[in-house]
Design a protein around this motif. Structure first.
Motif, PDB file in Angstrom:
ATOM      1  N   ASN A 171      -7.489  -6.033  15.659  1.00  0.00           N
ATOM      2  CA  ASN A 171      -6.840  -3.660  15.394  1.00  0.00           C
ATOM      3  C   ASN A 171      -5.596  -3.678  14.597  1.00  0.00           C
ATOM      4  O   ASN A 171      -4.936  -2.680  15.010  1.00  0.00           O
ATOM      5  N   ARG A 172      -5.346  -4.586  13.262  1.00  0.00           N
ATOM      6  CA  ARG A 172      -4.647  -4.436  13.076  1.00  0.00           C
ATOM      7  C   ARG A 172      -4.786  -3.849  11.446  1.00  0.00           C
ATOM      8  O   ARG A 172      -5.878  -3.923  10.941  1.00  0.00           O
ATOM      9  N   LYS A 173      -3.874  -2.747  10.825  1.00  0.00           N
ATOM     10  CA  LYS A 173      -3.831  -1.709  10.301  1.00  0.00           C
ATOM     11  C   LYS A 173      -4.053  -2.223   8.208  1.00  0.00           C
ATOM     12  O   LYS A 173      -3.064  -2.412   8.714  1.00  0.00           O
ATOM     13  N   TRP A 174      -5.164  -2.308   7.969  1.00  0.00           N
ATOM     14  CA  TRP A 174      -5.355  -2.781   6.423  1.00  0.00           C
ATOM     15  C   TRP A 174      -4.797  -1.074   5.922  1.00  0.00           C
ATOM     16  O   TRP A 174      -5.996  -0.608   5.697  1.00  0.00           O
ATOM     17  N   ILE A 175      -3.487  -1.347   4.968  1.00  0.00           N
ATOM     18  CA  ILE A 175      -3.441   0.000   4.155  1.00  0.00           C
ATOM     19  C   ILE A 175      -3.207   0.077   2.553  1.00  0.00           C
ATOM     20  O   ILE A 175      -2.529  -0.829   2.464  1.00  0.00           O
ATOM     21  N   GLY A 176      -4.199   0.539   1.984  1.00  0.00           N
ATOM     22  CA  GLY A 176      -4.177   0.482   0.206  1.00  0.00           C
ATOM     23  C   GLY A 176      -3.453   1.719   0.164  1.00  0.00           C
ATOM     24  O   GLY A 176      -4.223   3.056   0.140  1.00  0.00           O
ATOM     25  N   THR A 177      -3.021   1.594  -0.688  1.00  0.00           N
ATOM     26  CA  THR A 177      -1.831   2.672  -1.273  1.00  0.00           C
ATOM     27  C   THR A 177      -1.974   2.936  -3.147  1.00  0.00           C
ATOM     28  O   THR A 177      -2.701   1.914  -3.444  1.00  0.00           O
ATOM     29  N   LEU A 178      -1.409   3.776  -3.361  1.00  0.00           N
ATOM     30  CA  LEU A 178      -2.142   4.478  -4.931  1.00  0.00           C
ATOM     31  C   LEU A 178      -1.465   3.574  -5.605  1.00  0.00           C
ATOM     32  O   LEU A 178      -1.463   3.250  -7.240  1.00  0.00           O
ATOM     33  N   GLU A 179       0.094   3.524  -4.742  1.00  0.00           N
ATOM     34  CA  GLU A 179       1.517   3.028  -6.423  1.00  0.00           C
ATOM     35  C   GLU A 179       2.106   1.624  -5.768  1.00  0.00           C
ATOM     36  O   GLU A 179       2.573   1.133  -6.139  1.00  0.00           O
ATOM     37  N   SER A 180       1.900   1.165  -4.127  1.00  0.00           N
ATOM     38  CA  SER A 180       2.777   0.057  -3.762  1.00  0.00           C
ATOM     39  C   SER A 180       2.205  -0.907  -3.364  1.00  0.00           C
ATOM     40  O   SER A 180       2.366  -1.266  -2.104  1.00  0.00           O
ATOM     41  N   VAL A 239      -0.410  -3.032  -0.908  1.00  0.00           N
ATOM     42  CA  VAL A 239      -1.215  -3.768   0.250  1.00  0.00           C
ATOM     43  C   VAL A 239      -0.126  -3.998   1.308  1.00  0.00           C
ATOM     44  O   VAL A 239       0.648  -4.743   1.156  1.00  0.00           O
ATOM     45  N   TYR A 240      -0.792  -2.855   2.500  1.00  0.00           N
ATOM     46  CA  TYR A 240       0.191  -3.025   4.099  1.00  0.00           C
ATOM     47  C   TYR A 240      -1.157  -4.054   5.062  1.00  0.00           C
ATOM     48  O   TYR A 240      -2.064  -3.627   5.143  1.00  0.00           O
ATOM     49  N   LEU A 241      -0.246  -4.845   5.659  1.00  0.00           N
ATOM     50  CA  LEU A 241      -1.250  -4.687   6.576  1.00  0.00           C
ATOM     51  C   LEU A 241       0.492  -4.854   8.551  1.00  0.00           C
ATOM     52  O   LEU A 241       1.150  -5.279   7.751  1.00  0.00           O
ATOM     53  N   LEU A 242      -0.464  -3.857   8.999  1.00  0.00           N
ATOM     54  CA  LEU A 242       0.280  -3.319  10.265  1.00  0.00           C
ATOM     55  C   LEU A 242       0.353  -4.245  11.216  1.00  0.00           C
ATOM     56  O   LEU A 242      -1.023  -4.495  11.745  1.00  0.00           O
ATOM     57  N   SER A 243       0.606  -3.736  12.144  1.00  0.00           N
ATOM     58  CA  SER A 243       0.335  -4.581  14.134  1.00  0.00           C
ATOM     59  C   SER A 243      -0.479  -2.982  13.758  1.00  0.00           C
ATOM     60  O   SER A 243      -0.858  -1.763  13.245  1.00  0.00           O
TER      61      SER A 243
END
Length: 718
Positions: free
Chosen positions: A560-569, A571-575
């Motif tokens: 249930n963690r969130k993989w976040i793709g951004t347009l300039e920065s 990839v983030y993996l969030l809790s």
């Protein structure tokens, strides 16, 4: 300067193991090597630089070996290559003026030019090597790189009266340095102590226009002012002239072969004849080709997708499917990240869904089509076989199936925003008068209540509730969610991505970060359902999560963690709740090839996280997978754990959020954790962070309700 020890054997291991069985936390690239650029000969290897990759072909054992950021390179996007035969050094220049040397089994990264502030365009156009010095022809001058000392030793800015010009190429003989510049040709005394002074350079009176290449052949010194229409090369005693799709080969001033309008040529980029008289050609469409006796022999390139341009990606039956939105070969797919199938049956494919034996393909220009397993015929959907719902020129931007295997899709730039095909082949569409008919529908999901959520270009989000009665329109409800308080409270009306997490919350990626709908069931209740932005602490101050980022993609893993793709920065993996940052991958701190992330998809059976960028596809082996119902047998890898292994030990086959305890044979607790979905990870250390000794260790697990239990053993050898 950064030095990385690089063992050639590692590259072979990487090539062989490039598949879904890769180790945890490992990166892989899934790049296309179709667009080949430049070639150099390095002993018995032929190096080929492509659009975003580099590989070499070993003529002794016929292997193809990739070089990339995963195994040593510092960057992507190669502008030019060169080889110092005397010192056995490969020189690699990138589009951003970063430089790598491959020398004595090591990678050496030289960032001086990349980091230097230079007014105007900054690019390395060509590399010439003489006496251990690489002469870098740059848009701002001629830069000298000492290959032995691994440092920049001089820069010559050249131009009449101090009006400095760009340098395209250079040639060094025993007495002079000649340069081809944007306004002609210049020369100077090679042994002068004042070459840094533009007055030491003389403009050649016979060449007043741009010179792109300088070479010497049996006819004398040749200044090429016809580039890119004509390219010239010296290669192991041969003179090669490339004119469009014609290659002329000369030896001792005589034309010995001419290859004209070969079917393998589309756009020739480079050509080389090696020491064994084999002709190698790079083409921007047909990749890297080998010619023996000047006749086509084979195409040499690593397996990969059709092209690096990607519209969308999707996991279907454990296969990664890439949709290219190209006029031909618009679908690439692979089940192992190594062997790729290129499908040429559909044009401009941008969406896909599989229901049973049927696979549906949505096109940006050609509507919807279907192929059924075992049947070669493709069904193209028209007004005639969709009850006047679809036409062959519609832009089918999203496809998704519901729990009853009904096919839902969106039509961009149309009044028929949302359509459905039921399992009984009943077709209908849903008209929402508040939405204009000229907008792109960027994403589509179905929440835990069967409600359909779609993101609309420049508007926000629509939500449709058909109340489980697709054929009865009288009980349908729809709402357009905007930035207005009480009507969604989106942080920005530009919404790019939607995701339904394991708790049923709807995560939304916008032009100004992330928001979450924690009560999606309340959208039509008349009560407050507004999205909430997550507040995180940074430098002692509270701020909204990723509020300065354009969030282009959100994927939820099985923890249930969130993989976040951004347009300039990157990839983030969030809790799970978004308040903790677990990873932040960028081009600077990881093998990621670009910080522009277009899409993220996760194979929940393997844990592979696929990351689509503007430069191609990569993947990262995640530590969260599907949970298991019957957990009697655990899969522990590696097992036994030998003395030379210090990586992660994976324990698979667990129930969701299992409590995992590891003890020694006497029952003393060594380690405990909670599984990420169906997998737990142990680093081989005890509670004091010391590596455990030789022996057998027991693994005990139970789900959070204490029902699903399992036991395993791990053998450690020290």
């Amino acid at each position: 300067m950064k030095r990385i020890i690089y063992l050639l054997i590692f590259n072979l291991i990487y090539t062989i193991s490039n598949g879904q069985n890769s180790a945890l936390y490992n990166w892989q690239d899934q790049l296309s090597y179709k667009n080949a650029k430049s070639i150099i000969e390095v002993e018995n290897n032929i190096y080929c630089a492509t659009e975003n990759g580099l590989f070499y072909y070993n003529k002794d054992d016929y292997t193809i070996n990739r070089l990339n950021k995963i195994n040593g390179l510092s960057d992507v996007g190669i502008s030019c290559l060169a080889y110092d035969k005397e010192n056995k050094i490969v020189v690699i220049a990138y589009n951003n003026t970063n430089i790598d040397l491959i020398k004595d089994g090591s990678f050496i990264n030289i960032t001086d030019i990349k980091l230097k502030d230079i007014f105007g365009e900054k690019k390395i156009n060509n590399i010439d090597i003489k006496d251990g010095t690489a002469y870098l022809s740059c848009t701002f001058g001629l830069v000298l790189l000492d290959l032995k000392k691994e440092e920049i030793k001089d820069t010559y800015k050249i131009g009449e009266n101090g009006n400095f010009v760009g340098i395209n190429d250079c040639y060094i003989d025993d007495t002079c340095i000649f340069v081809g510049a944007t306004d002609g040709a210049y020369f100077a005394d090679k042994n002068s102590n004042t070459l840094f002074d533009f007055n030491s350079w003389t403009k050649h009176p016979s060449y007043p226009t741009e010179i792109s290449e300088i070479i010497v052949n049996s006819w004398g010194m040749l200044f090429n002012n016809q580039y890119p229409y004509v390219k010239v090369r010296n290669s192991n005693g041969y003179y090669i002239e490339i004119f469009g799709v014609i290659i002329s080969i000369y030896q001792n001033g005589n034309l010995i072969s001419e290859i004209i309008t070969d079917s393998n040529f589309i756009k020739i980029q480079d050509a080389l004849i090696d020491k064994d008289d084999i002709l190698w050609i790079t083409d921007s469409v047909n990749s890297f080709m080998k010619y023996e006796n000047f006749l086509y022999h084979s195409t040499v390139k690593p397996n990969g997708p059709y092209i690096n341009s990607i519209e969308n990606i999707k996991i279907i039956n454990d296969e990664i499917v890439i949709l290219h939105n190209s006029n031909e070969n618009s679908v690439s797919r692979s089940s192992d990240n190594f062997e790729w199938e290129i499908i040429n049956s559909y044009k401009n494919t941008i969406s896909i869904e599989k229901i049973g034996d049927m696979t549906f393909y949505g096109s940006s220009t050609n509507g919807l089509s279907k192929r059924t397993k075992g049947i070669n015929e493709i069904v193209n959907y028209t007004t005639g076989n969709t009850q006047n719902i679809l036409d062959t020129n519609y832009n089918i931007s999203n496809l998704i199936k519901d729990e009853n295997n009904n096919l839902w899709g969106t039509i961009s730039n149309s009044g028929k925003i949302l359509f459905v095909k039921t399992v009984d082949n009943y077709w209908t569409y849903f008209w929402m008068p508040q939405l204009p008919n000229d907008r792109e529908i960027r994403d589509l999901i179905i929440d835990n209540y069967g409600q359909k959520w779609g993101s609309v270009d420049g508007i926000g989000i629509f939500v449709l509730n058909d109340n489980g009665t697709i054929e009865d329109k009288t009980d349908d409800q729809y709402k357009v969610i905007t930035t207005t308080v009480g009507n969604g409270n989106l942080p920005n009306k530009e919404v790019y991505s939607l995701a339904n997490d394991l708790d049923g919350n709807i995560w939304v990626g916008t032009k100004e970060g992330i928001c979450v709908f924690y009560s999606p069931s309340s959208v039509f209740s008349g009560y407050n359902f507004d999205a909430q932005q997550i507040i995180v602490e940074e430098n002692g101050f509270g701020q909204y999560l990723l509020e300065s980022e354009i969030v282009y993609s959100i994927a939820v893993d099985k923890a249930n963690r969130k993989w976040i793709g951004t347009l300039e920065s990157g990839v983030y993996l969030l809790s799970e709740d978004g308040t903790e940052q677990i990873y932040h991958f960028t081009t600077e701190n990881s093998p990621l090839i670009s910080n522009t992330i277009l899409d993220i998809e996760i194979n929940h059976n393997t844990g592979e996280v696929y990351i689509s960028t503007d430069k191609g596809l990569m993947s990262f082996k995640n530590d969260a997978i599907n949970s298991f119902q019957n957990t009697e047998k655990l899969e522990i890898t590696p097992n036994p754990v030998r003395e030379d292994y210090h990586g992660a030990i994976s324990i698979k086959g667990l129930a969701y959020e299992s409590d995992v305890k590891i003890t020694d044979i006497s029952g003393n607790l060594i380690f405990e954790t909670t599984s990420n979905g169906g997998m737990a990870i142990w680093n081989g250390e005890n509670t004091n962070k010391q590596r455990v000794g030789t022996g057998v260790y027991l693994v005990f697990s139970s789900d959070k309700y204490g029902k699903e239990k399992s036991v395993g053993k791990i053998l450690f050898i020290q």
